[in-house]
Design an enzyme around this catalytic site. Structure first.
Site, PDB file in Angstrom:
ATOM      1  CB  SER A 138      -0.886   0.010   1.251  1.00 27.46           C
ATOM      2  OG  SER A 138      -1.534   1.269   1.360  1.00 27.46           O
ATOM      3  CE1 TYR A 152      -4.039  -2.497   4.727  1.00 28.47           C
ATOM      4  CE2 TYR A 152      -3.387  -0.220   4.381  1.00 28.47           C
ATOM      5  CZ  TYR A 152      -3.766  -1.442   3.863  1.00 28.47           C
ATOM      6  OH  TYR A 152      -3.864  -1.624   2.504  1.00 28.47           O
TER       7      TYR A 152
HETATM    8  N1  LIG Z   1      -8.645  -0.932  -1.829  1.00 33.94           N
HETATM    9  C1  LIG Z   1      -7.645  -0.071  -1.673  1.00 33.94           C
HETATM   10  O1  LIG Z   1      -7.799   1.166  -1.811  1.00 33.94           O
HETATM   11  C2  LIG Z   1      -6.263  -0.580  -1.393  1.00 33.94           C
HETATM   12  C3  LIG Z   1      -5.204   0.359  -1.343  1.00 33.94           C
HETATM   13  C4  LIG Z   1      -3.914  -0.092  -1.103  1.00 33.94           C
HETATM   14  C5  LIG Z   1      -3.696  -1.455  -0.913  1.00 33.94           C
HETATM   15  N2  LIG Z   1      -4.751  -2.344  -0.943  1.00 33.94           N
HETATM   16  C6  LIG Z   1      -4.438  -3.753  -0.747  1.00 33.94           C
HETATM   17  O2  LIG Z   1      -5.053  -4.534  -1.760  1.00 33.94           O
HETATM   18  C7  LIG Z   1      -5.356  -5.843  -1.265  1.00 33.94           C
HETATM   19  C8  LIG Z   1      -6.798  -6.184  -1.539  1.00 33.94           C
HETATM   20  O3  LIG Z   1      -7.617  -5.189  -0.959  1.00 33.94           O
HETATM   21  P1  LIG Z   1      -9.167  -5.019  -1.347  1.00 33.94           P
HETATM   22  O4  LIG Z   1      -9.429  -3.572  -1.280  1.00 33.94           O
HETATM   23  O5  LIG Z   1      -9.487  -5.788  -2.575  1.00 33.94           O
HETATM   24  O6  LIG Z   1      -9.847  -5.724  -0.068  1.00 33.94           O
HETATM   25  P2  LIG Z   1     -11.321  -6.319   0.133  1.00 33.94           P
HETATM   26  O7  LIG Z   1     -12.223  -5.876  -0.959  1.00 33.94           O
HETATM   27  O8  LIG Z   1     -11.681  -6.011   1.535  1.00 33.94           O
HETATM   28  O9  LIG Z   1     -11.099  -7.907  -0.039  1.00 33.94           O
HETATM   29  C9  LIG Z   1     -10.325  -8.572   0.894  1.00 33.94           C
HETATM   30  C10 LIG Z   1     -10.056  -9.987   0.469  1.00 33.94           C
HETATM   31  O10 LIG Z   1      -9.195 -10.584   1.448  1.00 33.94           O
HETATM   32  C11 LIG Z   1      -9.873 -11.662   2.092  1.00 33.94           C
HETATM   33  N3  LIG Z   1      -9.680 -11.560   3.540  1.00 33.94           N
HETATM   34  C12 LIG Z   1      -9.994 -10.507   4.336  1.00 33.94           C
HETATM   35  N4  LIG Z   1      -9.698 -10.788   5.620  1.00 33.94           N
HETATM   36  C13 LIG Z   1      -9.183 -12.038   5.629  1.00 33.94           C
HETATM   37  C14 LIG Z   1      -8.702 -12.898   6.658  1.00 33.94           C
HETATM   38  N5  LIG Z   1      -8.698 -12.526   7.940  1.00 33.94           N
HETATM   39  N6  LIG Z   1      -8.271 -14.124   6.320  1.00 33.94           N
HETATM   40  C15 LIG Z   1      -8.305 -14.522   5.027  1.00 33.94           C
HETATM   41  N7  LIG Z   1      -8.752 -13.778   4.012  1.00 33.94           N
HETATM   42  C16 LIG Z   1      -9.183 -12.541   4.310  1.00 33.94           C
HETATM   43  C17 LIG Z   1     -11.348 -11.525   1.751  1.00 33.94           C
HETATM   44  O11 LIG Z   1     -11.958 -12.801   1.730  1.00 33.94           O
HETATM   45  P3  LIG Z   1     -13.506 -13.015   2.211  1.00 33.94           P
HETATM   46  O12 LIG Z   1     -14.348 -12.564   1.049  1.00 33.94           O
HETATM   47  O13 LIG Z   1     -13.629 -14.473   2.455  1.00 33.94           O
HETATM   48  O14 LIG Z   1     -13.708 -12.173   3.434  1.00 33.94           O
HETATM   49  C18 LIG Z   1     -11.318 -10.854   0.387  1.00 33.94           C
HETATM   50  O15 LIG Z   1     -11.149 -11.801  -0.629  1.00 33.94           O
HETATM   51  C19 LIG Z   1      -4.981  -5.789   0.228  1.00 33.94           C
HETATM   52  O16 LIG Z   1      -3.688  -6.314   0.386  1.00 33.94           O
HETATM   53  C20 LIG Z   1      -4.993  -4.310   0.552  1.00 33.94           C
HETATM   54  O17 LIG Z   1      -4.169  -3.991   1.645  1.00 33.94           O
HETATM   55  C21 LIG Z   1      -6.014  -1.932  -1.181  1.00 33.94           C
END
Ligand SMILES: NC(=O)c1ccc[n+]([C@@H]2O[C@H](COP(=O)([O-])OP(=O)(O)OC[C@H]3O[C@@H](n4cnc5c(N)ncnc54)[C@H](OP(=O)(O)O)[C@@H]3O)[C@@H](O)[C@H]2O)c1
Length: 234
Positions: A144, A155
């Site tokens: 991130s 985080y």
């Molecule tokens: N969105 C942003 O703006 C952003 C910015 C910078 C970095 N990121 C990074 O991008 C990646 C994906 O983020 P996202 O925004 O797509 O997140 P998201 O929509 O919240 O999706 C999270 C995913 O991770 C799984 N997950 C969550 N908690 C978990 C746990 N305790 N154990 C196992 N699996 C778990 C979820 O599975 P379930 O469906 O089964 O819960 C889901 O598939 C992350 O590494 C995040 O830090 C995101």
């Protein structure tokens, strides 16, 4: 660009947000997919769709805050595949904004480091040796660009620790045929990113595929998906 058709991929957090986008892009390139989430039902529709398209797709469930389940996930993925070629560590949690930036909530740090740092590092450490032995592998650890937000420090610190792992391991992968790099997706409208984020989740592509597809075998690089948004792949 590499041809990754028929390569075995383990993608964590495949069910929603960025992971769901990446799973579609990997399927488009003909990979054999192992899709992780916390519950098999969360990836049921993706697995069915990819199998109907003639691909090999499996679902695995693991709660990454439980280290035993992390180890079991790696073992199951290795057993199903016989060897993982692409490890895409995408799953993460971001705990709620803490107005008091001087608060040290141990449980929030513990959970964030377990899911966002220790789980992906464990998967790397269990899967990299096989890649090195077979002289091919692509590891992508999703990081991130978060900065100047001490209210989200568990985080932010957990992602910085993952970055450190990648940077310090990178020189040791030189000449192995295996790369490990970082992918910053940008701030996107997902469950984690929230509705105020400026970018649509679809904008993570095609950039999220760049560290998988590059033939260049250097490790330890930071890729920003938004650099590629609305453009060609490389
Ligand atoms: N969105 C942003 O703006 C952003 C910015 C910078 C970095 N990121 C990074 O991008 C990646 C994906 O983020 P996202 O925004 O797509 O997140 P998201 O929509 O919240 O999706 C999270 C995913 O991770 C799984 N997950 C969550 N908690 C978990 C746990 N305790 N154990 C196992 N699996 C778990 C979820 O599975 P379930 O469906 O089964 O819960 C889901 O598939 C992350 O590494 C995040 O830090 C995101």
């Amino acid at each position: 660009m590499l041809d990754i058709s028929g390569k075995w991929v383990l993608l964590t957090g495949a069910s929603r947000g960025i992971g769901r986008q990446v799973s579609g892009a990997l399927a488009d390139r003909g990979c054999n997919l192992i899709l992780h989430s916390r519950n098999l039902e969360h990836t049921f529709d993706q697995v069915a769709r990819f199998q109907a398209a003639g691909l090999t797709a499996h679902a695995l469930a693991a709660e990454l805050s439980d280290q035993r389940q992390v180890v079991r996930l790696a073992r199951q993925a290795l057993r199903i595949s016989g060897g993982i070629d692409v490890l895409y560590n995408n799953a993460a949690i971001q705990l709620p904004w803490r107005e008091d930036m001087f608060e040290t909530d141990l449980e929030e740090y513990r959970q964030s480091f377990q899911v966002n740092t220790i789980a992906p590092i464990t998967l790397c450490n269990m899967i990299l040796p096989g890649m090195i032995e077979r002289r091919f592998g692509r590891v992508v650890n999703v990081t991130s660009g978060i900065a100047d937000m001490p209210q989200l420090m568990p985080y932010a610190a957990s992602k910085a620790a993952l970055d450190k792992y990648v940077y310090d391991m990178a020189p040791h992968l030189a000449g192995t045929g295996v790369t490990m790099n970082l992918l910053d997706p940008g701030w996107l409208r997902t469950d984690l990113g929230g509705p105020e984020a400026p970018n649509a989740v679809e904008s993570v592509l095609p950039g999220a595929m760049v560290p998988v597809l590059l033939e260049d075998d250097t490790s330890g690089k930071w890729f920003s998906a938004q650099d590629y948004a609305g453009k060609g792949l490389i």
